[in-house]
Design a protein around this motif. Structure first.
Motif, PDB file in Angstrom:
ATOM      1  N   VAL A 216       0.836  -1.212   0.000  1.00 27.27           N
ATOM      2  CA  VAL A 216       0.000   0.000   0.000  1.00 27.27           C
ATOM      3  C   VAL A 216       0.867   1.258   0.000  1.00 27.27           C
TER       4      VAL A 216
ATOM      5  N   GLU B 171      -6.029   7.473   5.625  1.00 29.02           N
ATOM      6  CA  GLU B 171      -6.316   6.817   4.340  1.00 29.02           C
ATOM      7  C   GLU B 171      -5.410   5.598   4.140  1.00 29.02           C
ATOM      8  N   LEU B 172      -4.115   5.767   4.459  1.00 33.88           N
ATOM      9  CA  LEU B 172      -3.180   4.652   4.302  1.00 33.88           C
ATOM     10  C   LEU B 172      -3.528   3.510   5.251  1.00 33.88           C
TER      11      LEU B 172
ATOM     12  N   ALA C 103      -6.520   2.805   6.428  1.00 26.05           N
ATOM     13  CA  ALA C 103      -7.740   2.145   5.922  1.00 26.05           C
ATOM     14  C   ALA C 103      -7.428   1.286   4.708  1.00 26.05           C
ATOM     15  N   ALA C 104      -6.515   1.781   3.857  1.00 25.36           N
ATOM     16  CA  ALA C 104      -6.143   1.012   2.669  1.00 25.36           C
ATOM     17  C   ALA C 104      -5.432  -0.281   3.067  1.00 25.36           C
TER      18      ALA C 104
ATOM     19  N   LYS D 189      -5.782  -1.832   5.849  1.00 20.34           N
ATOM     20  CA  LYS D 189      -6.797  -2.701   6.461  1.00 20.34           C
ATOM     21  C   LYS D 189      -7.567  -3.470   5.387  1.00 20.34           C
ATOM     22  N   ALA D 190      -7.911  -2.768   4.305  1.00 17.43           N
ATOM     23  CA  ALA D 190      -8.661  -3.421   3.216  1.00 17.43           C
ATOM     24  C   ALA D 190      -7.860  -4.565   2.616  1.00 17.43           C
ATOM     25  N   LYS D 191      -6.582  -4.301   2.370  1.00 17.89           N
ATOM     26  CA  LYS D 191      -5.728  -5.337   1.761  1.00 17.89           C
ATOM     27  C   LYS D 191      -5.517  -6.514   2.721  1.00 17.89           C
TER      28      LYS D 191
ATOM     29  N   SER E 215      -7.448  -7.418   5.214  1.00 20.75           N
ATOM     30  CA  SER E 215      -8.724  -8.143   5.387  1.00 20.75           C
ATOM     31  C   SER E 215      -8.856  -9.248   4.354  1.00 20.75           C
ATOM     32  N   ASP E 216      -8.538  -8.910   3.122  1.00 19.19           N
ATOM     33  CA  ASP E 216      -8.628  -9.879   2.036  1.00 19.19           C
ATOM     34  C   ASP E 216      -7.715 -11.082   2.288  1.00 19.19           C
TER      35      ASP E 216
ATOM     36  N   LEU F 280     -10.667  -9.686   9.877  1.00 22.68           N
ATOM     37  CA  LEU F 280      -9.919  -8.622  10.565  1.00 22.68           C
ATOM     38  C   LEU F 280     -10.955  -7.616  11.061  1.00 22.68           C
TER      39      LEU F 280
ATOM     40  N   GLN G  13     -14.071  -1.880  -2.048  1.00 27.14           N
ATOM     41  CA  GLN G  13     -13.003  -1.050  -1.465  1.00 27.14           C
ATOM     42  C   GLN G  13     -11.645  -1.399  -2.087  1.00 27.14           C
ATOM     43  N   ASN G  14     -11.387  -2.693  -2.268  1.00 31.97           N
ATOM     44  CA  ASN G  14     -10.114  -3.089  -2.882  1.00 31.97           C
ATOM     45  C   ASN G  14     -10.026  -2.650  -4.335  1.00 31.97           C
TER      46      ASN G  14
ATOM     47  N   MET H 154     -10.524   5.951   0.935  1.00 31.99           N
ATOM     48  CA  MET H 154     -10.388   4.771   1.792  1.00 31.99           C
ATOM     49  C   MET H 154     -10.939   4.981   3.200  1.00 31.99           C
TER      50      MET H 154
END
Lengths: 246, 217
Positions: free
Chosen positions: A167, A184-185, A187-188, A190-192, A194-195, A204, B61-62, B73
């Protein structure tokens, strides 16, 4: 004489126990009519002949051919009419595991439009919960009798650092943007992450970047740039460095 | 009557159709012994649907992140956290032994009103699914992303408020009798409510209603 287990439960799961196997080793002798008691904070994955046949949510479950449809066929084939069979149950702790920590063992190196390159360290906290008990047992736990958070933390930490590096590398142009883009970083990442966690059956629930700071070396470079008042002017910076070296 | 239910369900979005079929129906609430089970079934079904919405939101989101949407984000994560909080509340709610689950007599209009809450929540979850789909399209088009995220967040908040109201009503069933308290939604006719729970107790309770439509429970 095998001990026939009539009541199967795991009432004493510890605070850091993710999974408890009953019996702890080998296979248990169960019979149709045995009761599986699953707490509200647990799910139970039922294995027979190496195959997970069913996942029980919280409640009292009587093992019958109705809730284990594959079982009746297997029994007919294997036991010649007897209703005793060997199996194992994995009780999965479905509660949230809070206050797990992550940190970068080595600084993350990044290309930086202002400094050329920068190195940052980070640490934070996260909370997980098993989202898919069957997948988690199949892919992570294997056949262990007891599985604790400490045994999986290295794996999770590596996944977090890998995704965070990705990220930062893809989205951060300069370390000077870090304060502005921190949320923002985070949250980004976290998104990655989580996957990546979902792929092994873990959700997560929370993810915090507590700190993302430049290394001493990078901090010194930032100070130099600030002190000469020429941020963004590489030519002036090089002249400054040459003058300092002379 | 069951044909009517099928016709109603067909007229709804697919996802709503699936969940409405899973609702226990008024019959599930009739017998006081079964009210907890009925409530748990409704909540489990709703949580499952919201879990699917959350998975869809994470996927969007991804996609957004991969297409350079870093600045969105934080806002989108806020929506996901709100949705996760709602899912956890729905899954783990414990209402105790008072109110709707108490031995007190529950009138039929109150059961009807509670059932309207259930249907409204499922429909609102369908609205959320639509909002997420709109966000997916906005991300693909790279336009109108901010307002679409706001809409998703707003829909989650609406769903939360509806759930709060339902919880309030369960703790104080008299609220359900107040005009305008329950949402004004079309409730699918449930022909054989008792069979939803599939226990003799429910069947008896349904018979009791037929004999005494004024009071049940």
């Amino acid at each position: 004489m095998p001990r026939i287990i009539d009541v199967i439960d795991a009432p004493n799961m510890g605070a850091n126990d993710l999974v408890m196997r009953v019996p702890e080793v080998g296979s248990g002798d169960f019979k149709l009519g045995s009761q599986v008691i699953v707490r509200d904070s647990q799910n139970a994955v039922f294995y027979r002949d190496g195959k997970s046949l069913d996942v029980f949510p919280g409640g009292r479950h009587t093992i019958t051919t109705a809730n284990l449809p594959f079982l009746s066929g297997l029994l007919k084939l294997g036991t010649g009419g007897k209703d005793i069979f060997t199996a194992e149950v994995y009780f999965v702790n479905m509660r949230e595991f809070t206050d797990l920590k992550w940190g970068t063992p080595q600084p993350i190196s990044l290309r930086d439009t202002e400094l050329g390159y920068a190195r940052v360290r980070g640490f934070g906290q996260y909370t997980i919960q098993v989202a898919d008990p069957k997948r988690f047992v199949d892919q992570i736990v294997g056949t262990q009798g007891l599985y604790q958070t400490a045994q999986i933390e290295d794996y999770l930490r590596n996944a977090i650092i890998s995704k965070l590096t990705d990220v930062l590398g893809e989205n951060m142009t300069s370390i000077f943007d870090l304060p502005k883009l921190m949320d923002e970083l985070s949250a980004a990442a976290k998104a990655k992450v989580s996957d990546a966690f979902l792929a092994v059956g873990i959700a997560l629930k929370q993810f915090f970047v507590v700190s993302l700071t430049p290394t001493d070396e990078t901090a010194k470079a930032i100070d130099e740039r600030a002190s000469m008042g020429a941020i963004g002017n590489m030519d002036a910076y090089m002249k400054y460095k040459a003058a300092r070296a002379g | 009557m069951s044909d009517q239910f099928v016709e109603y369900a067909k007229s709804q979005m697919g996802v709503i159709e699936r969940l409405l079929k899973g609702l226990p129906g008024i019959g599930g609430y009739i017998d006081k012994e079964l009210r907890r089970d009925a409530d748990k079934r409704v909540r489990d079904g709703l949580a499952q649907l919201l879990d699917q919405d959350k998975a869809a939101l994470l996927e969007v989101q991804n996609k957004l992140l991969n297409s350079g949407g870093l600045l969105f984000m934080d806002d989108l994560d806020g929506a996901i956290v709100k949705l996760q909080t709602l899912i956890d509340r729905v899954k783990t709610a414990s209402y105790g032994y008072a109110g709707f689950f108490d031995a007190q007599r529950i009138k039929e209009p109150q059961l009807d009103a509670l059932y309207r809450f259930d249907v409204a929540m499922v429909q609102e979850a369908g609205v959320l699914g639509g909002a997420i789909e709109a966000l997916r399209n906005a991300v693909a088009d790279k336009s109108n992303i901010g307002p679409t995220i706001d809409r998703v967040t707003q829909t989650i908040a609406d769903l939360g408020r509806l759930y709060d109201k339902r919880k309030e009503a369960i703790l104080a069933p008299d609220l359900l009798a107040q005009p305008g308290y329950a949402p004004d939604v079309a409730v699918p006719p449930v022909s054989n409510a008792a069979t939803d729970v599939a226990t003799p107790a429910a069947s008896n309770a349904a018979t009791d209603i037929a004999n005494d439509p004024d009071a049940v429970g």
